[in-house]
Design an enzyme around this catalytic site. Structure first.
Site, mmCIF file in Angstrom:
data_model
loop_
_atom_site.group_PDB
_atom_site.id
_atom_site.type_symbol
_atom_site.label_atom_id
_atom_site.label_comp_id
_atom_site.label_asym_id
_atom_site.label_seq_id
_atom_site.Cartn_x
_atom_site.Cartn_y
_atom_site.Cartn_z
ATOM 1 N N GLY A 19 -5.724 2.430 4.217
ATOM 2 C CA GLY A 19 -5.812 0.958 5.137
ATOM 3 C C GLY A 19 -5.182 0.808 6.342
ATOM 4 N N ARG A 76 11.208 4.313 -3.089
ATOM 5 C CA ARG A 76 11.032 5.265 -4.296
ATOM 6 C C ARG A 76 11.678 6.438 -2.821
ATOM 7 N NH1 ARG A 76 6.750 7.621 -0.981
ATOM 8 N NH2 ARG A 76 5.044 5.908 -0.194
ATOM 9 N N GLY A 121 1.142 -1.278 -0.494
ATOM 10 C CA GLY A 121 -0.113 0.177 -0.197
ATOM 11 C C GLY A 121 0.952 1.341 0.067
ATOM 12 N N SER A 122 0.223 2.313 0.952
ATOM 13 C CA SER A 122 0.430 3.716 0.106
ATOM 14 C C SER A 122 -0.179 4.601 0.594
ATOM 15 C CB SER A 122 1.444 3.707 -1.707
ATOM 16 O OG SER A 122 1.965 5.380 -1.865
ATOM 17 N N GLY A 123 0.642 6.104 0.699
ATOM 18 C CA GLY A 123 -0.420 7.191 1.818
ATOM 19 C C GLY A 123 -1.249 6.661 2.587
ATOM 20 N N SER A 124 -0.665 5.672 3.175
ATOM 21 C CA SER A 124 -1.307 5.155 4.759
ATOM 22 C C SER A 124 -2.621 4.807 4.488
ATOM 23 C CB SER A 124 -1.788 6.215 6.055
ATOM 24 O OG SER A 124 0.030 6.693 6.203
#
Length: 407
Positions: free
Chosen positions: A163, A286, A158-161
């Site tokens: 979930g 990244r 995932g990404s960006g918090s």
């Protein structure tokens, strides 16, 4: 698309805000022609606004991406990269296949698979929360009982918090685990594996360490919104902690990167400074999001985006241009919900001394509702000054200039 020979820079998908646009800017500044490979270019309004070339294809299909990049290589392709964490792995594999500069694709995969990342860091003795892998609600509840509550329950990719949730009770663990395990595709439409992580809560202030080629270049302090979510509401550079703390955060980051094999290019490592020492929350293979690169550029003159573009195209990394020394980012999160009508007061915010950037991060017509992730933010301000206190004062005054209207 033009058929004349020139050096293309291929970006596989993009961030919806922030650094995706900056990647294209940096490529153009280096005399390259950026082209974004996207399944749905409408996700990125800046493409049309900036006149960026686009190739529409199924970017979830590595073979399709490789075929289009092979076509570009016949015309002259300098590099392949991505500003989206979800597409960094395919960009790395395609670049390697074409003989272009890139990070180790296996190392990228180890990082993107967060349960595998946890196992590697544990094997190397790097400080991190205790964890369990769960494939069912019952396993998640049992894991939280073993680790102790509250516990963090989150996807393995995932990404960006998105979930990620702090669960205070076993009932909350069960409810959130059921939601995550029942999700078959993520917010980018990619398949979501029915595996989740349950972690002990690392109590302490949160930081990020930005690195290039395995070496720390910045230690940043994070501001987070209220639990149970982990929404980033701001960043401060340099992190306002003793130099000894910055050194130990950087050293832990270097150990994590070495264990994972990430010795090439940019990485964004998130840590908490607990009573027992630094705990790695996750290593992201990244460049940072959250406008951190823009903040560092405004504060120091070091252009991290340009450094990544340079690495991906085999060019020399830029030298820092200098800056006032300190910077911060502050995000605007509306108190209500509805449909975004507009963000007002931007000109007033931009006119304040020390303000480098003041921009909306959502377009009019976008739905605004609490999600517990980066998607809750609708605008941001980046400030730079000689001292962090002055930068923060400027940013908070600029944020006070902004009003958000919802319909």
């Amino acid at each position: 698309m033009s058929t004349r020979r020139e050096q293309w820079f291929a970006l596989v998908e993009s961030n919806t805000t922030g650094s995706g646009r900056e990647f294209c800017r940096a490529a153009r500044a280096r005399g390259l022609r950026p082209v974004v490979l996207a399944a749905d270019p409408a996700r990125y309004p800046y493409l049309a606004e900036d006149g960026i070339d686009v190739l529409v294809l199924d970017t979830a299909d590595p073979d399709a991406v490789a075929d289009r990049c092979h076509d570009l290589a016949a015309q002259g392709l300098a590099g392949v990269s991505s500003s989206s964490e979800y597409f960094v792995p395919v960009a790395a594999r395609v670049a390697a296949k074409l003989g272009l500069p890139c990070p180790d694709a296996d190392a990228i995969a180890r990082c993107r698979n967060k349960d595998r990342q946890r196992e590697v860091l544990a094997g190397a003795g790097v400080g991190q929360p205790e964890f369990r892998i769960a494939t069912s609600v019952a396993e998640a509840v049992r894991a939280a009982g073993e680790l102790g509550l509250p516990a963090v329950v989150k996807p393995t990719a995932g990404s960006g918090s998105v979930g990620v949730r702090l669960c205070a009770t076993s009932t909350e663990v069960a409810s959130h685990a059921e939601q995550l395990l029942g999700t078959t595709v993520n917010e980018r439409g990619l398949p979501a594996e029915a595996r989740i992580l349950v972690e002990s809560f690392a109590d302490g202030p949160e930081f990020s360490v930005e690195s290039l080629d395995g070496e720390a270049v910045a230690v940043v302090a994070k501001h987070l919104g209220p639990a149970p979510h982990f929404v980033e509401t701001g960043h401060d550079f340099p992190a306002p902690v003793p130099e000894a703390d910055r050194r130990v955060l950087a050293a832990t980051t270097r150990a994590a990167l070495a264990a994972l094999g990430l010795g090439w290019g940019a990485a964004h490592t998130e840590l908490r400074l607990t009573a027992a020492g630094p705990a790695v929350i996750e290593v992201n293979p990244r460049l940072a999001g959250g406008m951190i690169p823009a903040m560092i550029r405004a504060a120091t003159g070091l252009d991290l985006v340009d450094a990544v573009v340079a690495a991906a195209t085999g060019q020399d990394r830029p030298a820092p241009a200098g800056g006032p020394g300190s910077g911060c980012v502050r995000f605007v999160l509306p108190a209500g919900q509805g449909v975004l009508r507009g963000v007002h007061g931007l000109d007033a915010a931009r006119s304040r001394p020390g303000i480098a950037i003041a921009e909306p991060s959502a377009v009019p017509g976008a739905p605004v509702r609490p999600s517990g992730s980066f998607r809750d933010r609708v605008a941001y301000v980046v400030a730079a000054n000689r001292t962090l206190l002055d930068a923060v004062a400027a940013a908070e005054s600029a944020v006070a200039d902004l009003t958000v209207t919802l319909g």
